[in-house]
Design a protein around this motif. Structure first.
Motif, PDB file in Angstrom:
ATOM      1  N   SER A  93      -4.342   8.046 -36.286  1.00  0.00           N
ATOM      2  CA  SER A  93      -5.296   7.213 -35.541  1.00  0.00           C
ATOM      3  C   SER A  93      -5.134   5.746 -35.917  1.00  0.00           C
ATOM      4  O   SER A  93      -5.150   4.857 -35.062  1.00  0.00           O
ATOM      5  N   GLY A  94      -4.981   5.473 -37.227  1.00  0.00           N
ATOM      6  CA  GLY A  94      -4.812   4.089 -37.661  1.00  0.00           C
ATOM      7  C   GLY A  94      -3.531   3.468 -37.128  1.00  0.00           C
ATOM      8  O   GLY A  94      -3.511   2.312 -36.689  1.00  0.00           O
ATOM      9  N   LEU A  95      -2.445   4.249 -37.150  1.00  0.00           N
ATOM     10  CA  LEU A  95      -1.171   3.738 -36.629  1.00  0.00           C
ATOM     11  C   LEU A  95      -1.269   3.462 -35.132  1.00  0.00           C
ATOM     12  O   LEU A  95      -0.740   2.454 -34.627  1.00  0.00           O
ATOM     13  N   ALA A  96      -1.937   4.376 -34.410  1.00  0.00           N
ATOM     14  CA  ALA A  96      -2.073   4.164 -32.969  1.00  0.00           C
ATOM     15  C   ALA A  96      -2.844   2.884 -32.676  1.00  0.00           C
ATOM     16  O   ALA A  96      -2.503   2.119 -31.761  1.00  0.00           O
ATOM     17  N   HIS A  97      -3.885   2.651 -33.460  1.00  0.00           N
ATOM     18  CA  HIS A  97      -4.675   1.435 -33.261  1.00  0.00           C
ATOM     19  C   HIS A  97      -3.840   0.177 -33.528  1.00  0.00           C
ATOM     20  O   HIS A  97      -3.905  -0.806 -32.785  1.00  0.00           O
ATOM     21  N   GLU A  98      -3.048   0.238 -34.628  1.00  0.00           N
ATOM     22  CA  GLU A  98      -2.245  -0.934 -34.991  1.00  0.00           C
ATOM     23  C   GLU A  98      -1.124  -1.203 -33.983  1.00  0.00           C
ATOM     24  O   GLU A  98      -0.714  -2.352 -33.772  1.00  0.00           O
ATOM     25  N   LEU A  99      -0.585  -0.153 -33.351  1.00  0.00           N
ATOM     26  CA  LEU A  99       0.543  -0.329 -32.421  1.00  0.00           C
ATOM     27  C   LEU A  99       0.087  -0.736 -31.019  1.00  0.00           C
ATOM     28  O   LEU A  99       0.893  -1.231 -30.219  1.00  0.00           O
ATOM     29  N   SER A 100      -1.167  -0.500 -30.707  1.00  0.00           N
ATOM     30  CA  SER A 100      -1.644  -0.792 -29.344  1.00  0.00           C
ATOM     31  C   SER A 100      -1.543  -2.279 -29.015  1.00  0.00           C
ATOM     32  O   SER A 100      -1.113  -2.666 -27.916  1.00  0.00           O
ATOM     33  N   GLN A 101      -1.924  -3.132 -29.962  1.00  0.00           N
ATOM     34  CA  GLN A 101      -1.910  -4.575 -29.684  1.00  0.00           C
ATOM     35  C   GLN A 101      -0.493  -5.118 -29.484  1.00  0.00           C
ATOM     36  O   GLN A 101      -0.251  -5.860 -28.519  1.00  0.00           O
ATOM     37  N   PRO A 102       0.499  -4.795 -30.358  1.00  0.00           N
ATOM     38  CA  PRO A 102       1.864  -5.288 -30.077  1.00  0.00           C
ATOM     39  C   PRO A 102       2.402  -4.802 -28.736  1.00  0.00           C
ATOM     40  O   PRO A 102       3.090  -5.542 -28.023  1.00  0.00           O
ATOM     41  N   LEU A 103       2.086  -3.560 -28.364  1.00  0.00           N
ATOM     42  CA  LEU A 103       2.577  -3.058 -27.083  1.00  0.00           C
ATOM     43  C   LEU A 103       1.939  -3.822 -25.923  1.00  0.00           C
ATOM     44  O   LEU A 103       2.588  -4.119 -24.907  1.00  0.00           O
ATOM     45  N   SER A 104       0.654  -4.118 -26.064  1.00  0.00           N
ATOM     46  CA  SER A 104      -0.010  -4.898 -25.006  1.00  0.00           C
ATOM     47  C   SER A 104       0.642  -6.271 -24.858  1.00  0.00           C
ATOM     48  O   SER A 104       0.832  -6.780 -23.732  1.00  0.00           O
ATOM     49  N   ALA A 105       0.996  -6.893 -25.978  1.00  0.00           N
ATOM     50  CA  ALA A 105       1.661  -8.201 -25.918  1.00  0.00           C
ATOM     51  C   ALA A 105       3.018  -8.095 -25.238  1.00  0.00           C
ATOM     52  O   ALA A 105       3.405  -8.957 -24.431  1.00  0.00           O
ATOM     53  N   VAL A 106       3.765  -7.034 -25.556  1.00  0.00           N
ATOM     54  CA  VAL A 106       5.089  -6.854 -24.923  1.00  0.00           C
ATOM     55  C   VAL A 106       4.931  -6.734 -23.416  1.00  0.00           C
ATOM     56  O   VAL A 106       5.687  -7.338 -22.625  1.00  0.00           O
ATOM     57  N   ILE A 107       3.940  -5.942 -22.988  1.00  0.00           N
ATOM     58  CA  ILE A 107       3.741  -5.755 -21.535  1.00  0.00           C
ATOM     59  C   ILE A 107       3.356  -7.083 -20.875  1.00  0.00           C
ATOM     60  O   ILE A 107       3.870  -7.444 -19.794  1.00  0.00           O
ATOM     61  N   ASN A 108       2.477  -7.839 -21.518  1.00  0.00           N
ATOM     62  CA  ASN A 108       2.031  -9.110 -20.930  1.00  0.00           C
ATOM     63  C   ASN A 108       3.186 -10.100 -20.788  1.00  0.00           C
ATOM     64  O   ASN A 108       3.345 -10.768 -19.756  1.00  0.00           O
ATOM     65  N   TYR A 109       4.013 -10.215 -21.856  1.00  0.00           N
ATOM     66  CA  TYR A 109       5.149 -11.140 -21.778  1.00  0.00           C
ATOM     67  C   TYR A 109       6.136 -10.721 -20.691  1.00  0.00           C
ATOM     68  O   TYR A 109       6.680 -11.554 -19.940  1.00  0.00           O
ATOM     69  N   ALA A 110       6.396  -9.435 -20.601  1.00  0.00           N
ATOM     70  CA  ALA A 110       7.360  -8.974 -19.591  1.00  0.00           C
ATOM     71  C   ALA A 110       6.829  -9.204 -18.185  1.00  0.00           C
ATOM     72  O   ALA A 110       7.563  -9.621 -17.270  1.00  0.00           O
ATOM     73  N   GLU A 111       5.545  -8.925 -17.961  1.00  0.00           N
ATOM     74  CA  GLU A 111       4.978  -9.136 -16.631  1.00  0.00           C
ATOM     75  C   GLU A 111       4.945 -10.629 -16.284  1.00  0.00           C
ATOM     76  O   GLU A 111       5.110 -11.005 -15.120  1.00  0.00           O
ATOM     77  N   ALA A 112       4.728 -11.476 -17.301  1.00  0.00           N
ATOM     78  CA  ALA A 112       4.757 -12.918 -17.035  1.00  0.00           C
ATOM     79  C   ALA A 112       6.140 -13.353 -16.570  1.00  0.00           C
ATOM     80  O   ALA A 112       6.297 -14.211 -15.692  1.00  0.00           O
ATOM     81  N   GLY A 113       7.174 -12.770 -17.181  1.00  0.00           N
ATOM     82  CA  GLY A 113       8.525 -13.108 -16.747  1.00  0.00           C
ATOM     83  C   GLY A 113       8.804 -12.657 -15.335  1.00  0.00           C
ATOM     84  O   GLY A 113       9.534 -13.304 -14.579  1.00  0.00           O
ATOM     85  N   LEU A 114       8.256 -11.536 -14.917  1.00  0.00           N
ATOM     86  CA  LEU A 114       8.482 -11.027 -13.559  1.00  0.00           C
ATOM     87  C   LEU A 114       7.775 -11.897 -12.508  1.00  0.00           C
ATOM     88  O   LEU A 114       8.182 -11.939 -11.334  1.00  0.00           O
ATOM     89  N   CYS A 115       6.713 -12.576 -12.918  1.00  0.00           N
ATOM     90  CA  CYS A 115       5.980 -13.407 -11.952  1.00  0.00           C
ATOM     91  C   CYS A 115       6.804 -14.613 -11.490  1.00  0.00           C
ATOM     92  O   CYS A 115       6.596 -15.163 -10.407  1.00  0.00           O
ATOM     93  N   ASP A 116       7.728 -15.085 -12.315  1.00  0.00           N
ATOM     94  CA  ASP A 116       8.550 -16.253 -11.976  1.00  0.00           C
ATOM     95  C   ASP A 116       9.876 -15.772 -11.414  1.00  0.00           C
ATOM     96  O   ASP A 116      10.922 -15.849 -12.043  1.00  0.00           O
TER      97      ASP A 116
END
Length: 738
Positions: free
Chosen positions: A516-539
């Motif tokens: 549970s602790g690992l899942a919580h810690e990994l959720s935020q980096p994954l969210s950042a990866v998705i946000n950066y990738a989607e930002a790149g697709l917008c341009d």
């Protein structure tokens, strides 16, 4: 040597069976491997197949270490592959011995037969056992078993050594007791019977010299009952102790009925006249235990002299108490026999002056006796006139005894023997058989020829009844001891099984909380990866098509990973363990008390438990709640590690809180925690221990909250911390589970 024909597949299965036969606990459970009992509660991490465990040196070394049994693994050439750490307590093995042939290593007690047993085990694929004795006197059960890394391959043997010294110790005491009772039953003199007892004591403990001192029942003077290994000076001191009891501890114990212990004969004033004698013969300490009769009177004492200084240990106290009980039985039995003999002597004196149950018979071979008294009529119930028939007496003897009695009188009549003493059953007028003791002797005339037989008859029915009563009582005692032993063994088995189940639940909870602790810690980096990738697709205008494709794949895979993590969080939060209605005090906590007693004693902590009679029912998974209590108790024990031993106290109290909840309070007298630690006490991965991982208290709070309860901690006023766990009473609010 005993051989077993079972042929198991798999090296670990073989070692498990080998160790499991004596350890009382399945070795796989001891190593933390899931067994059949816990197979229904899987963690997310897949266990390796059982055939693979032990295939590597590290696995096998961990297995050997975890079993806590002396064991050596040999290859087919008798070379040492590895050995359990406990083996060094039996033999002098070291890392340099790995790879050497076992025949080149000194294994006292095992060298003579080990090579032959290994060859036989490999040849016949059987398990062989034999008992061996070490030079220090310890006994071990050596078991040789084929080692199979797979079900098709035999790659050597596993040799285990189980300490059975204690079993030999009690067998020696049992044998000694049987020898004492046998001498007592044969009517041996009391000094010989007591000497057998003393020799038994000295044989099971080579560090003592023993003696039995008696109190004369007539004048209360002291005398030495048995001291075969003691010097003559001791006997003189005992005689002197009859008038001056301060000179020897044995008579002192005999006179006052109390245990006397002298830890140093050279300096203790109570040693008195023993000091010089002990110094000359290398005796440094002693212990004297009074021998009590059933009525509480003192019959004497048993004295142990030691070749080392100090107080006797628990085994010594048990041994001397055992000796006093057996000595009391022996002395009382012999005094009873002596009283009986004295009574018979007085009776014989009376019979010598009065014609009571006496007869005279010819030596013609038939029992043509003439009775001189009417006493035989009162004994048999028949009138004296019936005994004028010579054949009447013999016709009333029990059919199983008449042949033996007839042959005895025929031998007596032929002067093949001068006296006859026999016992038999005689059919009386009331229809019952009585046991009679008959003694007869030949009377010779002046020419030396046998002229007649004179004899007497004594009713011994009560004595026979008493002897049968003693035998029946002994059989009943043996039955009860065996029954009690079976109950104790069953309790021990249940305790071991319960401990294993708790350990399994602990592993599942810890892994779940970590996931549970690992899942919580990994959720935020994954969210950042998705946000950066989607930002790149917008341009789209400035990003090459190949990069757009890569970014799209990144978003897809990151979302997939996020989905997996969410599933993992759902899985570890799921409580699929069955909850039942249980009593928190009398049921859940009471089951843990024996285990907690052992753990607190090991760490030098005093355990106090209150409220076990609490009958408030809760709906709970028993193992999970017990796991929480263990976490909190162990946390308290570890917190008291740096506290003085006299001030270590762990208190567990069960009691109601208002009308809706029941509480378990666990208090320690440890070092407590700081204000910073108080805010983060239940955070995952937070710990103040150098070797901790910070999941214990977090797991505990999660379990309690899933049960609808609360878990919190407060500082004690004087020292330590109190953890309080509250649970809803079933039917009065809170969750009830499934």
């Amino acid at each position: 040597m005993r051989a077993h024909g079972e042929r198991e597949a798999g090296a670990l299965c073989s070692l498990t069976h080998c160790f499991g036969g004596h350890s009382g606990m399945h070795p796989l459970e001891d190593l933390g491997v899931a067994t059949k009992a816990g197979a229904e509660q899987r963690t997310m991490m897949e266990q390796p197949p059982i055939e693979q465990l032990g295939s590597s040196p590290a696995d096998m070394s961990n297995l050997l270490s975890g079993t806590k049994i002396a064991a050596i693994v040999l290859d087919k050439d008798l070379r040492v592959r590895r050995y359990a750490p406990q083996t060094t307590e039996v033999f002098e093995l070291g890392p340099d011995d790995v790879g050497r042939k076992v025949t080149e290593i000194t294994l006292p007690g095992a060298n003579a037969t080990l090579a032959k047993d290994v060859a036989a085990s490999l040849r016949d694929l059987v398990t062989l056992e034999r008992e061996i004795k070490s030079p220090c006197g310890a006994w071990y059960l050596m078991r040789v078993r084929p080692y199979r890394p797979t079900s098709e391959i035999v790659d050597g043997v596993i040799v285990t050594f189980v300490d059975v010294t204690r079993l030999h110790y009690w067998e020696a005491l049992h044998t000694g007791q049987a020898a004492v009772l046998e001498r007592l039953a044969r009517g041996s003199p009391l000094p010989e019977v007591l000497a057998t007892l003393v020799q038994t004591l000295e044989s099971v403990n080579n560090d003592i010299l023993a003696a039995v001192i008696l109190v004369d029942a007539k004048n209360s003077r002291l005398r030495c009952g048995a001291a075969p290994s003691m010097p003559d000076e001791f006997l003189r001191l005992v005689e002197h102790g009859a008038t001056d009891p301060s000179t020897v501890p044995g008579p002192l114990a005999a006179r006052h009925g109390t245990r006397v212990i002298i830890e140093d004969l050279a300096t203790d004033p109570a040693a008195g006249g023993l000091r010089e004698m002990a110094d000359r013969h290398g005796l440094l300490a002693c212990c004297a235990e009074p021998i009590h009769a059933p009525d509480g009177s003192v019959l004497g004492s048993v004295v142990f002299f030691y070749r080392g200084r100090g107080r006797p240990g628990r085994d010594d106290i048990e041994l001397i108490e055992w000796a006093t009980r057996l000595a009391a039985l022996t002395i009382e039995r012999r005094r009873s026999e002596q009283a009986l003999l004295a009574s018979e002597a007085r009776q014989s004196l009376i019979l010598g002056t009065l014609p009571i149950a006496l007869y005279r018979a010819s030596t013609g071979g038939s029992f043509d006796g003439t009775w001189d008294s009417e006493q035989i009529g009162r004994l048999s119930g028949f009138s004296p006139e019936r005994f004028t028939d010579p054949a009447f007496w013999m016709s009333r003897i029990h059919p199983d005894d008449v042949g033996r009695v007839t042959r005895g009188f025929e031998s007596l009549a032929k002067a093949e023997q001068d006296t006859l003493s026999t016992e038999y059953r005689w059919h009386c007028a009331d229809g019952n058989y009585r046991w009679l003791s008959e003694k007869a002797t030949l009377v010779f005339d002046d020419a030396g020829n046998a002229s007649e037989i004179i004899g007497s008859v004594l009713d011994i029915s009560k004595q026979k009844w008493a002897e049968q009563t003693v035998r029946d009582a002994q059989l009943e005692l043996d039955r009860r001891v065996q029954e009690r032993t079976s109950v104790i063994e069953a309790v021990h088995r249940n305790a071991r099984r319960h401990q294993t189940e708790l350990a399994h639940v602990s592993r599942i909870s810890d892994v779940g909380e970590m996931a549970s602790g690992l899942a919580h810690e990994l959720s935020q980096p994954l969210s950042a990866v998705i946000n950066y990738a989607e930002a790149g697709l917008c341009d789209n205008g400035s990003v090459p098509a190949s990069v757009v494709l890569d970014l799209t794949r990144i978003v897809e895979q990151a979302n997939r990973a996020a989905t997996i993590i969410r599933r993992l969080q759902t899985f570890v939060r799921k409580n699929d363990l069955t909850r039942v209605e249980a009593l928190l005090g009398r049921g859940i906590v009471a089951q843990l008390v024996p285990y907690l007693k052992a753990e607190t004693q090991y760490h030098g902590v005093t355990l106090r438990v209150a409220g076990l009679d609490q009958e408030s029912p809760v709906s709970a998974n028993v193992l999970e709640i017990q796991h929480v209590i263990l976490i909190l108790a162990r946390n308290g024990i570890e917190a008291m590690a740096r506290v003085d031993g006299d001030n270590r106290l762990l208190t567990i109290e069960v009691g109601p809180v208002a009308d809706r909840e029941v509480e378990v309070a666990i208090s320690d007298t440890g070092v407590g925690f700081t204000a910073e630690a108080a805010d983060r006490l239940f955070d995952p991965f937070y710990t103040t221990k150098p070797d901790g991982i910070g999941l214990g208290l977090s797991v505990a709070r999660t379990i309690v909250e899933e049960h609808g309860g609360r878990l919190y901690a407060t500082q004690n006023r004087e020292a330590g911390v109190t953890f309080r766990m509250t649970l809803p009473v079933r039917g009065k609010g809170g969750t009830h589970g499934t």
